[in-house]
Design a protein around this motif. Structure first.
Motif, PDB file in Angstrom:
ATOM      1  N   GLU A   1      -6.477   3.087  -0.377  1.00  0.00           N
ATOM      2  CA  GLU A   1      -6.909   2.458   0.723  1.00  0.00           C
ATOM      3  C   GLU A   1      -6.483   3.161   1.805  1.00  0.00           C
ATOM      4  N   THR A   2      -5.095   3.751   1.760  1.00  0.00           N
ATOM      5  CA  THR A   2      -4.377   4.313   2.706  1.00  0.00           C
ATOM      6  C   THR A   2      -4.522   5.898   3.149  1.00  0.00           C
TER       7      THR A   2
ATOM      8  N   ARG B   1       0.791  -1.066   0.188  1.00  0.00           N
ATOM      9  CA  ARG B   1       0.052   0.129   0.051  1.00  0.00           C
ATOM     10  C   ARG B   1       0.885   1.208  -0.205  1.00  0.00           C
TER      11      ARG B   1
ATOM     12  N   ASP C   1      -1.589   3.834  -2.444  1.00  0.00           N
ATOM     13  CA  ASP C   1      -2.914   3.424  -2.520  1.00  0.00           C
ATOM     14  C   ASP C   1      -4.126   3.958  -1.978  1.00  0.00           C
TER      15      ASP C   1
END
Length: 378
Positions: A172-173, A19, A170
């Motif tokens: 997501e982070t 990530r 990413d």
């Protein structure tokens, strides 16, 4: 279980870091410089405020937004009340969340909107509501996001979100990543300096970026655990429940962010509290089953196939020197009196903002190392 061997294998850390968490932590200083430049290009240094706002309201979603609001409260709360507007909704999705101004908000108040996404329709509605109330609006968001048009239409100011130097990591982070925090926070430091709520001139922001760079060098993946404060802290927190005790105005929000990032990135529970209230708040935990010496079961039981029990470990974060009025000695006495291990972090000499930056950087790196070395696939 924490794979401590992975901590001292940079290549394995890189493979585990799918990530881009380490890169985000290492690039925090660069994000500060870019964000300061974006703030200048957006016209913040040229603003001529007629006076301090009566109150500051902060809206956004995710760990980064809550961290920014907490930091602003610690730094500017003595000059004006700071209120975070919490989102409501049926899901933590951009289209499902809504924000509403408190009934007292009006022309004398300043609304700050922080988002790494910018597509949340609820934030656009909030900006329009602030415009109708006469409140000033400043947003930090991606330059091409839908929020920009709304803020411009509300006669507000939008500062483009500082992007990562080598491309975004990413998504997501993005809400919890270290770089995202500084990309959102830095322009607001420049703004609040301009309106007189705190002191953060351009040279101070440069000092913050330099301190983040130096801390990244000390905490980077190539630095061995024995001389790396972030890796050392990560190893110490393995298989423990961190009790994060903070002392000093700036250390409080750092401790709360550390607990939030441990949960979001590393999947680790942690409790944060400020000294001296932390001592009675967590004293019973240290005297119970979480104490290192606690073992209420049969001493002769075969434990070969059992996991090690979870024990508490105190993490003492301080942003001021040991001398003077301090609850740190009492904290150490309480922890050691219950055979509880203690880790301590205190920044090097420098300005208050530089101390804040160092504590944030070390704890962010530690959370990342815990996430990588604890992952099942690592």
């Amino acid at each position: 279980m924490l794979d401590e061997s992975l901590l001292d294998t940079p290549q394995a850390l890189a493979r585990a870091d799918r990530r881009g968490l380490l890169r985000g932590a290492a690039e925090a200083g660069a994000r500060v410089r870019t964000a300061a430049r974006n703030a200048a290009e957006a016209g913040i240094p040229a603003l001529n405020p007629e006076g301090r706002p009566r109150a500051v309201l902060v809206a956004g979603s995710g760990t980064a937004a809550s961290g920014v609001a907490d930091l602003i409260t610690a730094l500017a709360g003595a000059s004006a009340p700071v209120t975070r507007i919490h989102p409501t909704g049926v899901a933590p999705a951009a289209g499902a969340m809504r924000w509403a101004l408190p009934g007292w908000a009006g022309p004398m108040d300043l609304l700050l909107i922080v988002t790494a996404d910018g597509s949340e329709p609820g934030l656009a509605l909030l900006a329009e509501q602030a415009y109708r109330r006469g409140s000033s609006v400043v947003a930090v968001a991606p330059s091409r996001s839908p929020l920009r048009e709304t803020v411009d239409g509300a006669r507000g100011l939008l500062v483009p979100l500082a992007t990562a130097p080598h491309g975004e990591y990413d998504a997501e982070t993005s809400a919890a990543g270290p770089g995202t925090l500084w990309a959102l926070f830095t322009p607001l430091l420049a703004l609040l300096d301009r309106v007189g709520l705190l002191t953060a001139p351009a040279e101070a922001l440069q000092g913050v970026a330099d301190r983040l760079d130096r801390t990244a060098e000390r905490c980077g993946p190539a630095v061995a655990t024995y001389s790396n404060p972030a890796k050392t802290l990560a190893a110490e927190l393995a298989d423990s429940l961190p009790l994060i005790w903070t002392e000093g105005d700036a250390a409080g929000p750092v401790g709360r962010r550390f607990a939030a990032v441990l949960a979001e990135l590393a999947g680790r529970p942690a409790l944060a509290a400020e000294l001296p209230e932390a001592l009675p708040a967590h004293g019973t935990l240290l005297a119970g089953r979480l104490a290192a010496a606690a073992d209420p079961d049969d001493f002769f039981r075969d434990r070969v196939d059992e996991p090690d029990p979870l024990h508490a470990r105190v993490v003492l974060l301080r942003d001021r020197p040991t001398g003077g009025l301090s609850a740190a000695p009492a904290a150490r006495e309480l922890a050691l009196g219950h055979t509880t291990a203690i880790s301590e972090l205190e920044p090097e000499e420098g300005t208050g903002l530089e101390a804040l930056a160092e504590l944030l950087a070390v704890t962010d790196f530690a959370a990342v190392y815990l996430a990588l070395a604890s992952a099942p696939e690592a």
